[in-house]
Design a protein around this motif. Sequence first.
Motif, PDB file in Angstrom:
ATOM      1  N   ASP A 109       0.831  -1.197   0.000  1.00  0.00           N
ATOM      2  CA  ASP A 109       0.000   0.000   0.000  1.00  0.00           C
ATOM      3  C   ASP A 109       0.866   1.248   0.000  1.00  0.00           C
ATOM      4  N   LYS A 110       0.224   2.404  -0.071  1.00  0.00           N
ATOM      5  CA  LYS A 110       0.923   3.687  -0.191  1.00  0.00           C
ATOM      6  C   LYS A 110       1.712   4.053   1.057  1.00  0.00           C
ATOM      7  N   GLN A 111       1.412   3.399   2.185  1.00  0.00           N
ATOM      8  CA  GLN A 111       2.128   3.672   3.426  1.00  0.00           C
ATOM      9  C   GLN A 111       3.312   2.718   3.611  1.00  0.00           C
ATOM     10  N   LEU A 112       3.688   2.010   2.541  1.00  0.00           N
ATOM     11  CA  LEU A 112       4.791   1.044   2.526  1.00  0.00           C
ATOM     12  C   LEU A 112       4.483  -0.208   3.338  1.00  0.00           C
ATOM     13  N   GLY A 113       3.201  -0.483   3.496  1.00  0.00           N
ATOM     14  CA  GLY A 113       2.793  -1.740   4.115  1.00  0.00           C
ATOM     15  C   GLY A 113       3.033  -2.884   3.148  1.00  0.00           C
ATOM     16  N   ARG A 114       3.293  -4.056   3.699  1.00  0.00           N
ATOM     17  CA  ARG A 114       3.572  -5.247   2.896  1.00  0.00           C
ATOM     18  C   ARG A 114       2.699  -6.400   3.378  1.00  0.00           C
ATOM     19  N   LEU A 115       2.049  -7.059   2.431  1.00  0.00           N
ATOM     20  CA  LEU A 115       1.275  -8.260   2.712  1.00  0.00           C
ATOM     21  C   LEU A 115       1.993  -9.422   2.046  1.00  0.00           C
ATOM     22  N   GLY A 116       2.432 -10.376   2.870  1.00  0.00           N
ATOM     23  CA  GLY A 116       3.114 -11.551   2.346  1.00  0.00           C
ATOM     24  C   GLY A 116       2.148 -12.697   2.152  1.00  0.00           C
ATOM     25  N   TYR A 117       2.696 -13.895   2.101  1.00  0.00           N
ATOM     26  CA  TYR A 117       1.882 -15.089   1.867  1.00  0.00           C
ATOM     27  C   TYR A 117       1.211 -15.602   3.142  1.00  0.00           C
ATOM     28  N   GLY A 118       1.630 -15.123   4.305  1.00  0.00           N
ATOM     29  CA  GLY A 118       0.966 -15.501   5.544  1.00  0.00           C
ATOM     30  C   GLY A 118       1.774 -16.359   6.483  1.00  0.00           C
ATOM     31  N   GLY A 119       2.979 -16.759   6.083  1.00  0.00           N
ATOM     32  CA  GLY A 119       3.808 -17.604   6.945  1.00  0.00           C
ATOM     33  C   GLY A 119       4.664 -16.826   7.935  1.00  0.00           C
ATOM     34  N   GLY A 120       4.823 -15.526   7.715  1.00  0.00           N
ATOM     35  CA  GLY A 120       5.603 -14.697   8.623  1.00  0.00           C
ATOM     36  C   GLY A 120       7.113 -14.823   8.477  1.00  0.00           C
ATOM     37  N   PHE A 121       7.583 -15.494   7.434  1.00  0.00           N
ATOM     38  CA  PHE A 121       9.026 -15.714   7.246  1.00  0.00           C
ATOM     39  C   PHE A 121       9.803 -14.400   7.204  1.00  0.00           C
ATOM     40  N   TYR A 122       9.340 -13.467   6.362  1.00  0.00           N
ATOM     41  CA  TYR A 122      10.074 -12.212   6.233  1.00  0.00           C
ATOM     42  C   TYR A 122       9.865 -11.316   7.453  1.00  0.00           C
ATOM     43  N   ASP A 123       8.686 -11.335   8.053  1.00  0.00           N
ATOM     44  CA  ASP A 123       8.477 -10.536   9.265  1.00  0.00           C
ATOM     45  C   ASP A 123       9.432 -10.980  10.372  1.00  0.00           C
ATOM     46  N   ARG A 124       9.646 -12.280  10.505  1.00  0.00           N
ATOM     47  CA  ARG A 124      10.609 -12.779  11.498  1.00  0.00           C
ATOM     48  C   ARG A 124      12.030 -12.345  11.144  1.00  0.00           C
ATOM     49  N   THR A 125      12.352 -12.395   9.861  1.00  0.00           N
ATOM     50  CA  THR A 125      13.676 -11.956   9.414  1.00  0.00           C
ATOM     51  C   THR A 125      13.880 -10.477   9.728  1.00  0.00           C
ATOM     52  N   PHE A 126      12.866  -9.661   9.470  1.00  0.00           N
ATOM     53  CA  PHE A 126      12.957  -8.222   9.760  1.00  0.00           C
ATOM     54  C   PHE A 126      13.118  -7.984  11.260  1.00  0.00           C
ATOM     55  N   GLU A 127      12.467  -8.808  12.063  1.00  0.00           N
ATOM     56  CA  GLU A 127      12.584  -8.703  13.519  1.00  0.00           C
ATOM     57  C   GLU A 127      14.003  -9.054  13.969  1.00  0.00           C
ATOM     58  N   GLN A 128      14.584 -10.080  13.340  1.00  0.00           N
ATOM     59  CA  GLN A 128      15.949 -10.512  13.682  1.00  0.00           C
ATOM     60  C   GLN A 128      16.991  -9.496  13.245  1.00  0.00           C
ATOM     61  N   ASN A 129      16.694  -8.754  12.185  1.00  0.00           N
ATOM     62  CA  ASN A 129      17.640  -7.778  11.663  1.00  0.00           C
ATOM     63  C   ASN A 129      16.905  -6.477  11.341  1.00  0.00           C
ATOM     64  N   PRO A 130      16.553  -5.696  12.374  1.00  0.00           N
ATOM     65  CA  PRO A 130      15.792  -4.474  12.133  1.00  0.00           C
ATOM     66  C   PRO A 130      16.578  -3.396  11.387  1.00  0.00           C
ATOM     67  N   LYS A 131      17.903  -3.540  11.328  1.00  0.00           N
ATOM     68  CA  LYS A 131      18.719  -2.533  10.629  1.00  0.00           C
ATOM     69  C   LYS A 131      18.723  -2.720   9.116  1.00  0.00           C
ATOM     70  N   ALA A 132      18.364  -3.903   8.648  1.00  0.00           N
ATOM     71  CA  ALA A 132      18.375  -4.155   7.203  1.00  0.00           C
ATOM     72  C   ALA A 132      17.344  -3.269   6.497  1.00  0.00           C
ATOM     73  N   ILE A 133      17.737  -2.724   5.367  1.00  0.00           N
ATOM     74  CA  ILE A 133      16.829  -1.916   4.559  1.00  0.00           C
ATOM     75  C   ILE A 133      15.895  -2.873   3.821  1.00  0.00           C
ATOM     76  N   ARG A 134      14.588  -2.664   3.980  1.00  0.00           N
ATOM     77  CA  ARG A 134      13.573  -3.541   3.402  1.00  0.00           C
ATOM     78  C   ARG A 134      13.009  -2.907   2.128  1.00  0.00           C
ATOM     79  N   VAL A 135      13.181  -3.632   1.018  1.00  0.00           N
ATOM     80  CA  VAL A 135      12.735  -3.125  -0.283  1.00  0.00           C
ATOM     81  C   VAL A 135      11.752  -4.123  -0.891  1.00  0.00           C
ATOM     82  N   GLY A 136      10.544  -3.660  -1.166  1.00  0.00           N
ATOM     83  CA  GLY A 136       9.538  -4.505  -1.792  1.00  0.00           C
ATOM     84  C   GLY A 136       9.508  -4.303  -3.290  1.00  0.00           C
TER      85      GLY A 136
END
Length: 189
Positions: free
Chosen positions: A135-162
Amino acid sequence: MQSSIQTDRQVLRKQLLEKRSHLSAEKQLQASYDLVPIALDIIEKQQAEHIAVYLPFKHEISPLVLVEELRKQGKKCYLPIIHPFSKNNLLFSRFKANTPLEKHPWGLLQPKLDVRNVIPTSQIEMIFTPLVGCDKQLGRLGYGGGFYDRTFEQNPKAIRVGLAHTCQCVEKLPLEPWDKPLHHLIIAK
């Protein structure tokens, strides 16, 4: 009982995956080329050297054209591997031209696990992530397994590009508290 947000997310996932599945092969290929200059600009501004990408699955935009450019620049690219022992977590393995790939039971390709090629998640500086919706607020909807959300939690400094096609963008996603927003979103025209 399933919450209204979870139901809305499941319905939206289905709709967006259906739209994406109708994109032509030409549109898919053009999108993979269109993202390269924008992605290279983001990488240069962030001075990222260790970059996670993905192998396209189910009509996702392919970052493989970008990977070729990054290799020419001497950047190190990594692919996700579904962790064999830690449910719903990812490992990241160095991705070279000769990296052996294998098919995961879910049907996606991933590097054959070799611990010598795995990098600690904390060392990845930028993560190009697949998505189902955005969405326009840079929200991301994945497939529902939470794989990338967990990765982002483990490495909050990583720049996330969709990476997304226009048909994957909505005005406002139904998000959960654990959903991490993207830092950048590249939308193919």
